[in-house]
Design a protein around this motif. Structure first.
Motif, PDB file in Angstrom:
ATOM      1  N   CYS A 148       0.905  -1.151   0.000  1.00 52.33           N
ATOM      2  CA  CYS A 148       0.000   0.000   0.000  1.00 52.33           C
ATOM      3  C   CYS A 148       0.943   1.200   0.000  1.00 52.33           C
ATOM      4  CB  CYS A 148      -0.878  -0.014   1.252  1.00 52.33           C
ATOM      5  SG  CYS A 148      -1.891   1.447   1.443  1.00 52.33           S
ATOM      6  N   SER A 178      -7.190  -6.220  -4.287  1.00 56.41           N
ATOM      7  CA  SER A 178      -7.004  -7.530  -3.650  1.00 56.41           C
ATOM      8  C   SER A 178      -8.184  -7.869  -2.747  1.00 56.41           C
ATOM      9  CB  SER A 178      -5.740  -7.541  -2.781  1.00 56.41           C
ATOM     10  OG  SER A 178      -4.638  -7.176  -3.547  1.00 56.41           O
ATOM     11  N   LYS A 235       7.310   6.467   4.306  1.00 49.07           N
ATOM     12  CA  LYS A 235       5.911   6.602   3.882  1.00 49.07           C
ATOM     13  C   LYS A 235       4.888   6.477   5.016  1.00 49.07           C
ATOM     14  CE  LYS A 235       4.982   1.749   2.724  1.00 49.07           C
ATOM     15  NZ  LYS A 235       4.265   1.382   3.951  1.00 49.07           N
TER      16      LYS A 235
HETATM   17  N1  LIG Z   1       9.750  -4.575   3.463  1.00 47.78           N
HETATM   18  C1  LIG Z   1       9.750  -4.286   4.744  1.00 47.78           C
HETATM   19  O1  LIG Z   1      10.800  -4.159   5.347  1.00 47.78           O
HETATM   20  C2  LIG Z   1       8.460  -4.132   5.534  1.00 47.78           C
HETATM   21  C3  LIG Z   1       8.500  -4.073   6.936  1.00 47.78           C
HETATM   22  C4  LIG Z   1       7.316  -3.951   7.661  1.00 47.78           C
HETATM   23  C5  LIG Z   1       6.110  -3.847   6.984  1.00 47.78           C
HETATM   24  N2  LIG Z   1       6.102  -3.879   5.608  1.00 47.78           N
HETATM   25  C6  LIG Z   1       4.808  -3.763   4.944  1.00 47.78           C
HETATM   26  O2  LIG Z   1       4.448  -4.994   4.340  1.00 47.78           O
HETATM   27  C7  LIG Z   1       3.693  -4.752   3.161  1.00 47.78           C
HETATM   28  C8  LIG Z   1       4.295  -5.491   1.973  1.00 47.78           C
HETATM   29  O3  LIG Z   1       5.601  -4.982   1.756  1.00 47.78           O
HETATM   30  P1  LIG Z   1       6.685  -5.707   0.854  1.00 47.78           P
HETATM   31  O4  LIG Z   1       7.986  -5.080   1.217  1.00 47.78           O
HETATM   32  O5  LIG Z   1       6.538  -7.180   0.964  1.00 47.78           O
HETATM   33  O6  LIG Z   1       6.203  -5.225  -0.592  1.00 47.78           O
HETATM   34  P2  LIG Z   1       6.564  -5.883  -2.029  1.00 47.78           P
HETATM   35  O7  LIG Z   1       6.275  -4.836  -3.035  1.00 47.78           O
HETATM   36  O8  LIG Z   1       7.910  -6.507  -1.959  1.00 47.78           O
HETATM   37  O9  LIG Z   1       5.530  -7.064  -2.171  1.00 47.78           O
HETATM   38  C9  LIG Z   1       4.181  -6.904  -2.468  1.00 47.78           C
HETATM   39  C10 LIG Z   1       3.818  -8.026  -3.428  1.00 47.78           C
HETATM   40  O10 LIG Z   1       2.399  -8.050  -3.602  1.00 47.78           O
HETATM   41  C11 LIG Z   1       2.123  -8.339  -4.955  1.00 47.78           C
HETATM   42  N3  LIG Z   1       0.754  -7.935  -5.279  1.00 47.78           N
HETATM   43  C12 LIG Z   1       0.277  -6.695  -5.471  1.00 47.78           C
HETATM   44  N4  LIG Z   1      -1.027  -6.731  -5.758  1.00 47.78           N
HETATM   45  C13 LIG Z   1      -1.406  -8.027  -5.726  1.00 47.78           C
HETATM   46  C14 LIG Z   1      -2.622  -8.707  -5.955  1.00 47.78           C
HETATM   47  N5  LIG Z   1      -3.749  -8.048  -6.270  1.00 47.78           N
HETATM   48  N6  LIG Z   1      -2.636 -10.053  -5.849  1.00 47.78           N
HETATM   49  C15 LIG Z   1      -1.527 -10.716  -5.527  1.00 47.78           C
HETATM   50  N7  LIG Z   1      -0.336 -10.144  -5.337  1.00 47.78           N
HETATM   51  C16 LIG Z   1      -0.262  -8.808  -5.427  1.00 47.78           C
HETATM   52  C17 LIG Z   1       3.201  -7.581  -5.698  1.00 47.78           C
HETATM   53  O11 LIG Z   1       3.393  -8.032  -7.003  1.00 47.78           O
HETATM   54  C18 LIG Z   1       4.436  -7.854  -4.799  1.00 47.78           C
HETATM   55  O12 LIG Z   1       5.122  -9.035  -5.144  1.00 47.78           O
HETATM   56  C19 LIG Z   1       3.672  -3.235   2.985  1.00 47.78           C
HETATM   57  O13 LIG Z   1       2.510  -2.717   3.513  1.00 47.78           O
HETATM   58  C20 LIG Z   1       4.829  -2.770   3.806  1.00 47.78           C
HETATM   59  O14 LIG Z   1       4.656  -1.455   4.260  1.00 47.78           O
HETATM   60  C21 LIG Z   1       7.240  -4.032   4.880  1.00 47.78           C
END
Ligand SMILES: NC(=O)c1ccc[n+]([C@@H]2O[C@H](COP(=O)([O-])OP(=O)(O)OC[C@H]3O[C@@H](n4cnc5c(N)ncnc54)[C@H](O)[C@@H]3O)[C@@H](O)[C@H]2O)c1
Length: 544
Positions: free
Chosen positions: A140, A163, A332
């Motif tokens: 997001c 989603s 963000k």
């Molecule tokens: N990366 C970090 O360090 C971290 C830490 C804490 C929290 N978060 C939170 O976790 C969440 C995910 O982050 P991330 O780093 O894994 O992001 P990312 O972009 O690596 O992964 C998201 C995945 O979701 C997929 N996706 C998007 N829409 C989809 C759909 N409709 N159906 C199926 N798959 C879909 C994308 O293709 C992507 O592979 C975010 O909200 C982020 O803020 C991330």
């Protein structure tokens, strides 16, 4: 044969599925799930196998009961987009789609896919029909419209909203939907619930969707797995049943005996906890920016000041801000909160001062490195224009390969604007997509290139993995990230490899006073963020 491909980071090409493939894929999934149910395994679908989802899926798939028998069968679900589809075939081979420095990640994914056979991945949304639990790990985003003014930005919930709609259309009414995505506060109750409820009604389902929220605190890096599994979680559910289910699920898959859950009354409280947690962190980092400049102008080494303060237990979490605060979250998350106050929760006044200011400061801190580099080169009698500058470290923090919102990106863009020639080394990063694909990454029209001039040629940036090669002939070297490999670099060897004295810029308190002295002794000029004592060292050496 499909014309469209998805290419993995190491260059392997995968054809995207054709419309006729979906039916076969779902038939196979149904058969497999039937077998797994006979083994009394709960079926968990993890939506989005990115940085968080891929590892979370493996942790759930690794879950065993007291007798050591797996209790969950996990299906990672990923959109078959050209950018992301490759993650599915890789996962199905037992190969992690995320590059991790944690030695637990690769074997865990391989073990679950190949040995325990508790983890697979698919591209079809139909898989949701088979789920007992859906874990949502899609992104997001918060889109910023200007550099250094988070208020002009907006939350991009499109992927998440899509989603949720798709989930509601497919899942059984009894499935638990756990949102782990960091969301704008109010999203679970005021965005997700209405989307899902409407679809449920259309489907003739009278019950409420079992929606829950529990945010991730994952830190990709050396403790990637532990930061999910062996770490405290906060959670909540939209009603008592959802709350009960999420508590049960998290107790089963995470090490909650040692790291107990905190259960909040409502999802907005769990969502707010995440945003406040990260805004707090962003704020304590931003606050040191002014003291960093103060230190540079008054002969003070901020690194030593922080060390001196840190011994006091109440102040032990004070940390030096490098050339910017990156990672996917800290730049963000505060924005999501400020945006939600108006656009989800409906207030018109402007109560937020510190949260947006902290993000604005962090987003622009890297610009100052351009000035330090310019001044160091000038002191060596050289203009910054056309100077060959090496950036050591593209990632947002030490010993990780994640470049999202890294301070180094701002440094590179500013230096390019000032006419410098850029080369980059990072032992953990193969491709710096923010530059290589700046027309389309992170999305069309969203590159930070739009905030600077003279950015076109940065598309040609390729990460050099050989440090010696990167150093050779550089006129300035910027220590941008404290990767392990840079901490032990020896000044004599560095200058010998470069082949001439160079401007050395320390962005992270990487250089000891002894090393600073030695660089000066070798004819280099040295400058550093927050390191005003460098001038004193230089003066002493001159006098001596
Ligand atoms: N990366 C970090 O360090 C971290 C830490 C804490 C929290 N978060 C939170 O976790 C969440 C995910 O982050 P991330 O780093 O894994 O992001 P990312 O972009 O690596 O992964 C998201 C995945 O979701 C997929 N996706 C998007 N829409 C989809 C759909 N409709 N159906 C199926 N798959 C879909 C994308 O293709 C992507 O592979 C975010 O909200 C982020 O803020 C991330």
């Amino acid at each position: 044969m499909s014309e469209k491909f998805s290419i993995s980071p190491n260059g392997e090409k995968f054809s995207l599925p054709n419309p006729e493939d979906y039916k076969t894929e779902f038939d196979n999934l149904k058969k497999r799930v039937e077998q797994e149910r006979k083994k009394k395994r709960e079926i968990v679908v993890v939506m989005g196998v990115g940085f968080v989802g891929a590892v979370m899926a493996a942790i759930v798939a690794d879950t065993v009961d007291k007798k050591g028998q797996p209790t969950k069968f996990v299906i990672g679900m990923q959109r078959p987009s050209a950018r992301s589809y490759w993650k599915i075939p890789l996962l199905n081979r037992g190969v992690s789609p995320v590059k991790a420095e944690d030695p637990e990640v690769d074997p865990m994914i391989e073990r679950c896919v190949k040995k325990k056979k508790t983890l697979i991945a698919t591209y079809t949304y139909d898989v949701l029909k088979l789920a007992d639990v859906v874990v949502v790990d899609v992104q997001c985003d918060y889109i910023k419209e200007s550099l250094g003014n988070v208020r002009t930005g907006r939350t991009d919930m499109a992927a998440l909203e899509a989603s949720l709609g798709v989930i509601a259309e497919h899942i059984p009414a009894s499935a638990l939907v756990l949102i782990e995505t960091t969301v704008a506060p109010g999203t679970t109750e005021q965005v997700a619930y209405p989307i899902m409820k409407k679809v449920f009604k259309k489907r003739g389902i009278k019950t409420d969707p079992l929606l829950a929220h529990s945010y991730e605190r994952v830190m990709p890096g050396r403790n990637y797995v532990a930061s999910i599994r062996d770490f405290w979680r906060v959670c909540s559910g939209i009603n008592e049943e959802a709350k009960k289910r999420v508590v049960k699920f998290l107790n089963e898959v995470l090490n909650t005996e040692k790291f107990p859950l905190t259960v909040m009354d409502r999802p907005i409280e769990s969502e707010t906890a995440k945003i406040v947690e990260n805004s707090y962190r962003a704020t304590i980092l931003a606050f040191l920016n002014e003291w960093s400049i103060y230190a540079e102008r008054n002969g003070v080494d901020l690194i030593k000041v922080i060390k001196a303060i840190k011994v006091r237990p109440t102040h032990s979490n004070i940390i030096f801000p490098g050339p910017g605060i990156g990672g996917y979250c800290l730049p963000k998350d505060g924005g999501l909160g400020v945006w939600a106050y108006k656009h989800i929760l409906g207030f018109e006044d402007n109560i937020f001062k510190i949260t947006p200011m902290a993000i604005n400061i962090n987003d622009t801190r890297g610009l100052h490195v351009g000035q330090l580099t310019r001044d160091a080169l000038r002191n060596m009698g050289q203009p910054i224009a056309a100077a060959d500058i090496l950036i050591l470290g593209a990632a947002y923090r030490e010993d990780v390969g994640d470049t999202r919102y890294s301070g180094s990106e701002i440094i590179v863009r500013k230096l390019a604007e000032m006419g410098a020639e850029i080369r980059v080394h990072d032992p953990y990063v193969e491709h710096w997509w923010e530059f290589e694909q700046q027309d389309t990454y992170p999305a069309i029209g969203q590159t930070k290139a739009r905030f600077f001039r003279n950015q076109e040629k940065l598309k040609e940036i390729r990460i050099e993995q050989n440090l010696d090669k990167a150093l050779r002939g550089a006129e300035a070297v910027i220590f941008a990230v404290p990767h392990e490999a840079y901490m032990k670099l020896d000044p004599e060897k560095v200058v010998k490899t470069i082949g001439q004295p160079a401007a050395i810029i320390d962005c992270f308190g990487i250089l000891s006073d002894d090393k600073i002295r030695r660089y000066f002794g070798l004819g280099c000029e040295v400058k550093g963020l927050g390191r005003g004592h460098i001038q004193r060292i230089k003066d002493e050496l001159r006098k001596g």
